[in-house]
Scaffold this motif. Sequence first.
Motif, short mmCIF file in Angstrom:
data_model
loop_
_atom_site.label_atom_id
_atom_site.label_comp_id
_atom_site.label_asym_id
_atom_site.label_seq_id
_atom_site.Cartn_x
_atom_site.Cartn_y
_atom_site.Cartn_z
N GLY A 68 0.78 -1.23 0.00
CA GLY A 68 0.00 0.00 0.00
C GLY A 68 0.81 1.28 0.00
N TYR A 69 1.82 1.37 -0.86
CA TYR A 69 2.63 2.59 -0.96
C TYR A 69 2.56 3.16 -2.37
N ALA A 70 2.66 4.49 -2.46
CA ALA A 70 2.69 5.15 -3.76
C ALA A 70 4.10 5.14 -4.32
N LYS A 71 4.23 5.38 -5.62
CA LYS A 71 5.55 5.58 -6.19
C LYS A 71 6.20 6.79 -5.51
N PRO A 72 7.49 6.73 -5.22
CA PRO A 72 8.13 7.87 -4.55
C PRO A 72 7.91 9.20 -5.27
N ALA A 73 7.93 9.21 -6.59
CA ALA A 73 7.74 10.46 -7.34
C ALA A 73 6.35 11.04 -7.11
N GLU A 74 5.40 10.19 -6.71
CA GLU A 74 4.02 10.63 -6.50
C GLU A 74 3.64 10.68 -5.03
N ALA A 75 4.58 10.44 -4.15
CA ALA A 75 4.29 10.36 -2.72
C ALA A 75 4.34 11.73 -2.04
#
Length: 353
Positions: free
Chosen positions: A311-318
Amino acid sequence: MAKLKRGEIEPHEDYGFFGPGSVVWKVWSYPTAPTVGFQRAVVVEELDPPLVAAVHATQGIYQRSRTRYDRTLRYFAMVAFAGSREVCKAADVLVKVHSKAIGRLPYGGGTYDANDPASQLWIQLTGWHSILYAYEKYGPGKLSAQEEKEYWEACALAAELQTCSPDDIPRSREGVRAYFERMRPQLAASPIARQAMNHLLRSELVLPPTPRWAKPASLAVAKAQRIATIATMPRWMRDMAGIRQSRLLDLLIVPVMKTAFALAHLNPEVELRLLGRISPSTVAVIAPVKLGIPPRKEEVLTPAEARARHGYAKPAEAHLAFRARQAARVFGDGEAPSEQGLIESQEILGPLS
């Protein structure tokens, strides 16, 4: 560091993104990685103006030399060896940590942002290149053509844990060289870059306090590592940064370090004890690998699979809203950024002091 007890070592949840038999485990588990390889990476990085501006503004490498080295090395080791959930969590909180490192460039105008994809690409490639270079120079030697191909594919996979795009990662030694040639005109040895590089070459700053009788040996080890790290840097880079070292020292240090690393690598417990001196929090990350303790689930995931599962977003979109608030504080209100990310990161990357 107390003697490691196998029964007290916590296994990882899974093999993370690489696993046994991978070239990443082969290269990153050799004792050149947390020493010369990692030191080279953090020294070379400082030639990038946006990156060194962020480093200088936060002052972490000067105020907390030992803990900064420990936390950063722990993160790199987690990417290589830790379970996928733990790595996703670390990559996610790192975006919040980096949101604090924004501001105006001290030279030439413009702004910097540690989450900028270009800065993250520079960090990724200097790190992975330096680890491999140290392995080749002071370790077993060059990888096979197939292993090297796998290594750079793995570097691209690991880039999915940064804000940069894996598509921008070169997939060959020639591609990496071309990247550094493209970067060369953008690099600068500003006063703050030279200060940072010379500071980071002081290996003794990351060693724990030693009794008086042991200090000469400790300083000799630190001096040897400094010489070895400088010997891996190209002449143009040394000249730019004003770092002087004779070609004779460059040559003489090679057999010394190759022998020392080979001897340390004979015994996993010795390696872990030595690692504990420079990065105590990294021991728990690599101990299961060194001691052959299998994870609870013997599986390897991709970053995309891990993000979907945990349940984590891509770092670029976090944390886009949080990053926007940080920018508003710094550039709009002229205030210091929030340290919320740093505070949250202590549970994952270790204490700040």
